[in-house]
Design a protein around this motif. Structure first.
Motif, mmCIF file in Angstrom:
data_model
loop_
_atom_site.group_PDB
_atom_site.id
_atom_site.type_symbol
_atom_site.label_atom_id
_atom_site.label_comp_id
_atom_site.label_asym_id
_atom_site.label_seq_id
_atom_site.Cartn_x
_atom_site.Cartn_y
_atom_site.Cartn_z
ATOM 1 N N THR A 212 -24.719 13.662 -17.960
ATOM 2 C CA THR A 212 -25.981 14.418 -17.986
ATOM 3 C C THR A 212 -26.474 14.647 -19.415
ATOM 4 O OG1 THR A 212 -24.866 16.552 -18.183
ATOM 5 C CG2 THR A 212 -25.203 15.704 -15.951
ATOM 6 N N VAL A 213 -27.705 15.094 -19.502
ATOM 7 C CA VAL A 213 -28.257 15.448 -20.814
ATOM 8 C C VAL A 213 -27.429 16.579 -21.419
ATOM 9 C CG1 VAL A 213 -30.268 16.387 -22.011
ATOM 10 C CG2 VAL A 213 -30.584 14.668 -20.238
ATOM 11 N N LYS B 44 -29.337 17.021 -13.111
ATOM 12 C CA LYS B 44 -29.833 15.648 -12.957
ATOM 13 C C LYS B 44 -28.966 14.728 -13.823
ATOM 14 C CE LYS B 44 -34.790 15.126 -11.916
ATOM 15 N NZ LYS B 44 -34.549 15.497 -10.542
ATOM 16 N N SER B 45 -28.492 13.627 -13.252
ATOM 17 C CA SER B 45 -27.733 12.673 -14.068
ATOM 18 C C SER B 45 -28.706 11.960 -15.009
ATOM 19 C CB SER B 45 -27.055 11.646 -13.175
ATOM 20 O OG SER B 45 -28.022 10.745 -12.668
ATOM 21 N N ILE B 46 -28.147 11.335 -16.023
ATOM 22 C CA ILE B 46 -28.983 10.614 -16.979
ATOM 23 C C ILE B 46 -29.771 9.521 -16.284
ATOM 24 C CG2 ILE B 46 -28.856 8.936 -18.870
ATOM 25 C CD1 ILE B 46 -26.774 10.787 -20.142
ATOM 26 N N SER C 192 -33.677 9.454 -16.186
ATOM 27 C CA SER C 192 -34.364 8.294 -16.743
ATOM 28 C C SER C 192 -35.355 7.705 -15.733
ATOM 29 C CB SER C 192 -33.331 7.244 -17.138
ATOM 30 O OG SER C 192 -33.946 5.996 -17.302
ATOM 31 N N LYS C 193 -34.918 7.674 -14.479
ATOM 32 C CA LYS C 193 -35.802 7.133 -13.436
ATOM 33 C C LYS C 193 -37.065 7.977 -13.333
ATOM 34 C CE LYS C 193 -35.780 5.444 -8.641
ATOM 35 N NZ LYS C 193 -37.245 5.557 -8.727
ATOM 36 N N GLU C 194 -36.859 9.278 -13.381
ATOM 37 C CA GLU C 194 -37.999 10.195 -13.313
ATOM 38 C C GLU C 194 -38.972 9.941 -14.460
ATOM 39 O OE1 GLU C 194 -36.984 14.432 -12.504
ATOM 40 O OE2 GLU C 194 -38.432 14.837 -14.121
ATOM 41 N N VAL C 195 -38.404 9.781 -15.648
ATOM 42 C CA VAL C 195 -39.230 9.515 -16.823
ATOM 43 C C VAL C 195 -40.026 8.231 -16.635
ATOM 44 C CG1 VAL C 195 -39.155 8.848 -19.262
ATOM 45 C CG2 VAL C 195 -37.763 10.764 -18.448
ATOM 46 N N ALA C 196 -39.335 7.181 -16.165
ATOM 47 C CA ALA C 196 -40.004 5.891 -15.973
ATOM 48 C C ALA C 196 -41.086 5.994 -14.906
ATOM 49 C CB ALA C 196 -38.979 4.832 -15.596
ATOM 50 N N ASP C 197 -40.745 6.645 -13.771
ATOM 51 C CA ASP C 197 -41.698 6.776 -12.668
ATOM 52 C C ASP C 197 -42.971 7.483 -13.114
ATOM 53 O OD1 ASP C 197 -39.967 5.499 -11.039
ATOM 54 O OD2 ASP C 197 -39.319 7.266 -9.906
ATOM 55 N N ASN C 198 -42.800 8.446 -14.008
ATOM 56 C CA ASN C 198 -43.965 9.194 -14.453
ATOM 57 C C ASN C 198 -44.663 8.555 -15.652
ATOM 58 O OD1 ASN C 198 -43.883 11.398 -12.550
ATOM 59 N ND2 ASN C 198 -42.061 12.112 -13.634
#
Lengths: 149, 149
Positions: free
Chosen positions: B75-76, B125-127, B131-137
């Motif tokens: 995680t972060v 949230k796992s990394i 990361s997926k969230e960041v990419a999706d947005n």
DNA sequence: AAATAAAAAGACCTTTTTATCTTTTATTTA
DNA sequence: TAAATAAAAGATAAAAAGGTCTTTTTATTT
């Protein structure tokens, strides 16, 4: 977020507001001891605060620092602005150069409401009001290790 | 609140998660250029992250950094813990040694919910999910000055 | 096997922040 | 008016953070 210098300045100004007045000035040494910060360092900070008219001072025996009615109208924001600069409170939490609603960092929408909130508190309440609130709630402002048992 | 080192580490790990894999390793230099951080400094940080098993590396030609499935479960929070120490995220906003619900600093009840919030996000949230969230947005992670017009 | 590419390791440098020390100036009081 | 007290000013020092450079190790390719 805030430098130690700003934190010291905020705490000691609030302390001054509560414990000193034109009739009861306080020396750096006493304040430094009360809130447990290094006194030569605090002396330097106080120079800046005097310059910015956030606190007042008189030299010589019976001299010291205090807060006038006019001083008390300043805000915690003014303190931060004069020690760190206000941008320190506004920087992106992850350090992005451009981070706003249009182009947010991954935690922008968590951080932004908090920043608005704390900035509001620091800007809309005068130091005197702020200090009164602190006193009314019986809050401590020292960095000392309190012996609570 | 977070050191520059932690911020660099978070951004570049998320960048790695999005853009690299065992099949497509990336050199420090490329990552440093992509997010605009000093590459020797990032190299040092990456050493620590590899050691903490947050990212992986292979030496030599065609070598580089990447993130395995196992890595992606970190995680972060883990990043922050390894670079700054988690206490950095938990310190009193005004620097008081003892600041909690029992003995709150003047801004404790504004700061505390925010800290819980961001800590939760960094811990739960796992990394890879992050990361997926960041990419999706479609979020950017660079420190570069973006030319948006 | 040699050349090369990349990370690891560690020493080193620079800047900023934090902290201290010394001298000067202003004020009070004996 | 002299002695004492306290802030102002400025020089200096120490620590931490940020950043760079050099050498070594490991793996790959030719």
């Amino acid at each position: 977020m805030l430098s130690r210098a700003s934190k010291y300045a905020i705490l000691s100004t609030l302390y001054l507001a509560e414990h000193a007045s034109k009739e009861k000035k306080m020396s750096v040494k006493k304040i430094a001891e009360a809130i447990d910060v290094p006194s030569p360092f605090l002396a330097k900070l106080f120079q800046q605060l005097v310059h910015a008219k956030i606190i007042s001072s008189i030299k010589g025996p019976k001299g010291g620092f205090f807060i006038t009615k006019k001083n008390g109208e300043k805000t915690v924001c003014d303190i931060i602005e004069n020690i760190d600069g206000l941008h320190k409170l506004n920087e992106c939490f992850l350090g992005l150069n451009e981070c706003d609603g249009e182009n947010p960092c991954p935690v922008h929408f968590i951080v932004e409401p908090f920043k608005r909130n704390i900035l509001g508190k620091f800007r809309d309440k005068s130091i005197m009001e702020f200090s009164k609130e602190v006193a009314d709630n019986g809050r401590f402002l020292t960095l000392k290790h309190l012996d609570l048992d």
